[in-house]
Design a protein around this motif. Structure first.
Motif, PDB file in Angstrom:
ATOM      1  N   GLU B   3       0.822  -1.212   0.000  1.00  0.00           N
ATOM      2  CA  GLU B   3       0.000   0.000   0.000  1.00  0.00           C
ATOM      3  C   GLU B   3       0.851   1.255   0.000  1.00  0.00           C
ATOM      4  OE1 GLU B   3      -2.750  -0.002   3.194  1.00  0.00           O
ATOM      5  OE2 GLU B   3      -3.824  -1.757   2.453  1.00  0.00           O
ATOM      6  N   LEU B   4       1.992   1.180   0.720  1.00  0.00           N
ATOM      7  CA  LEU B   4       2.888   2.334   0.796  1.00  0.00           C
ATOM      8  C   LEU B   4       3.419   2.672  -0.593  1.00  0.00           C
ATOM      9  CD1 LEU B   4       3.828   3.959   3.262  1.00  0.00           C
ATOM     10  CD2 LEU B   4       5.917   2.643   3.233  1.00  0.00           C
ATOM     11  N   GLY B   7       0.776   4.086  -2.755  1.00  0.00           N
ATOM     12  CA  GLY B   7       0.546   5.489  -2.412  1.00  0.00           C
ATOM     13  C   GLY B   7       1.572   6.402  -3.042  1.00  0.00           C
ATOM     14  N   TRP B   8       2.856   5.942  -3.130  1.00  0.00           N
ATOM     15  CA  TRP B   8       3.878   6.779  -3.773  1.00  0.00           C
ATOM     16  C   TRP B   8       3.588   6.932  -5.258  1.00  0.00           C
ATOM     17  CZ3 TRP B   8       8.709   3.837  -1.610  1.00  0.00           C
ATOM     18  CH2 TRP B   8       8.742   3.998  -0.223  1.00  0.00           C
ATOM     19  N   LEU B   9       3.181   5.810  -5.895  1.00  0.00           N
ATOM     20  CA  LEU B   9       2.983   5.875  -7.343  1.00  0.00           C
ATOM     21  C   LEU B   9       1.808   6.773  -7.702  1.00  0.00           C
ATOM     22  CD1 LEU B   9       3.699   2.215  -8.405  1.00  0.00           C
ATOM     23  CD2 LEU B   9       5.171   4.202  -8.547  1.00  0.00           C
TER      24      LEU B   9
END
Lengths: 176, 125
Positions: B3-4, B7-9
């Protein structure tokens, strides 16, 4: 929102910033920095910030480059080459940790381009709805800058005047 | 973890901001050349302004210039103008302070004959 237009610009941005970092000659670094500012202005125009893009293209890409080049004119060519030393351990370890911390916080930010993000829902609709009736100016950025925040802009000219005075005092011919 | 990264992409501008900010900070901390330090500082300043402008973006919105003849303004059809106003001031002040610091560097070079931090310190003694 599609990223197909923005991703090449972001890659160019990072490449030019890396060029300004790795190149050995100062004049080349300064000119690459000017192109970096210009790509930044393109990204901002893509994000809808046309006024900021104009200012960055004129002031950031033009005036800042001129300042750098004018400084380089007074410097002997042998001093414009950059000496390299191994970087300190604290910078090599600490800065990636700071980057990881920033990226860890990324998921708490509102999604990119979210119309319901806190920045876009609290006071900014008031300015968009009322600025034409209040100031008769269709450009909302100009209306806020020159009418709602006129004193702020006035004090900004004081800052620029002070900076000009400081430059003049530092660069006088008889300065000791 | 997945998920992290996801979230960055979804926030490519934030990744670009982090890279530019850290690169600028790295140049400012590690290089010995005074002009190169100023280049790093300039990168840090522009990256922060870039992050601020990114917060004002909206999906499917246009530039914050009102279309003539529109009687009721729909706020979600225009980009948030407030970050633009604040960053306009910041850019101009940034270039003004850059001019002062470049004048200081030119003065240091005139007096000590070097842009290198260590050599300037050596000649100070």
């Amino acid at each position: 929102m599609t990223y197909s237009f923005e991703l090449p610009l972001l890659i160019l941005l990072i490449l030019t910033a890396g060029g300004a970092m790795f190149v050995k000659d100062l004049l080349s670094a300064v000119l690459i920095l000017g192109s970096y500012s210009f790509f930044l202005a393109l990204v901002w125009a893509w994000l809808g910030a046309v006024d900021v893009a104009f200012v960055e293209a004129v002031v950031g890409s033009g005036l800042a480059t001129v300042f750098f080049v004018l400084t380089l004119f007074g410097i002997e060519p042998r001093d414009t080459l950059i000496r390299r030393t191994p970087p300190p351990i604290a910078a090599v370890v600490g800065l990636p940790l700071l980057g990881l911390l920033l990226l860890y916080a990324a998921n708490d930010l509102p999604a990119f381009g979210d119309p319901a993000s806190p920045a876009s829902t609290y006071v900014s609709p008031f300015y968009l709805e009322n600025s034409l009736a209040d100031t008769q100016t269709p450009n909302v950025v100009t209306a806020v800058l020159m009418d709602y925040r006129a004193f702020d802009t006035l004090m900004e000219t004081v800052v620029i005047y002070t900076a000009g005075m400081a430059c003049w005092l530092l660069l006088r011919r008889d300065a000791r | 973890m997945f998920e992290l990264v996801q979230g960055w992409l979804q926030r490519p501008n934030f990744i670009a901001f982090v890279i530019l900010f850290l690169w600028g900070l790295y140049i400012t901390v590690t290089h010995h050349n005074l002009l190169k330090k100023l280049i790093g500082l300039y990168l840090v300043q522009t990256s922060v302004i870039f992050f601020l402008v990114t917060t004002g973006a909206k999906d499917g919105a246009t530039v914050p210039i009102l279309i003539p003849g529109e009687t009721v303004v729909q706020p979600e059809t225009y980009v948030n103008p407030l970050p633009h106003v604040l960053t306009l001031t910041a850019i101009v002040v940034q270039v003004a302070t850059l001019g002062v610091s470049l004048a200081l560097v030119a003065g240091i070079y005139k007096k000590y004959g070097s842009l290198d931090e260590d050599e300037v310190l050596k000649r100070l003694e």
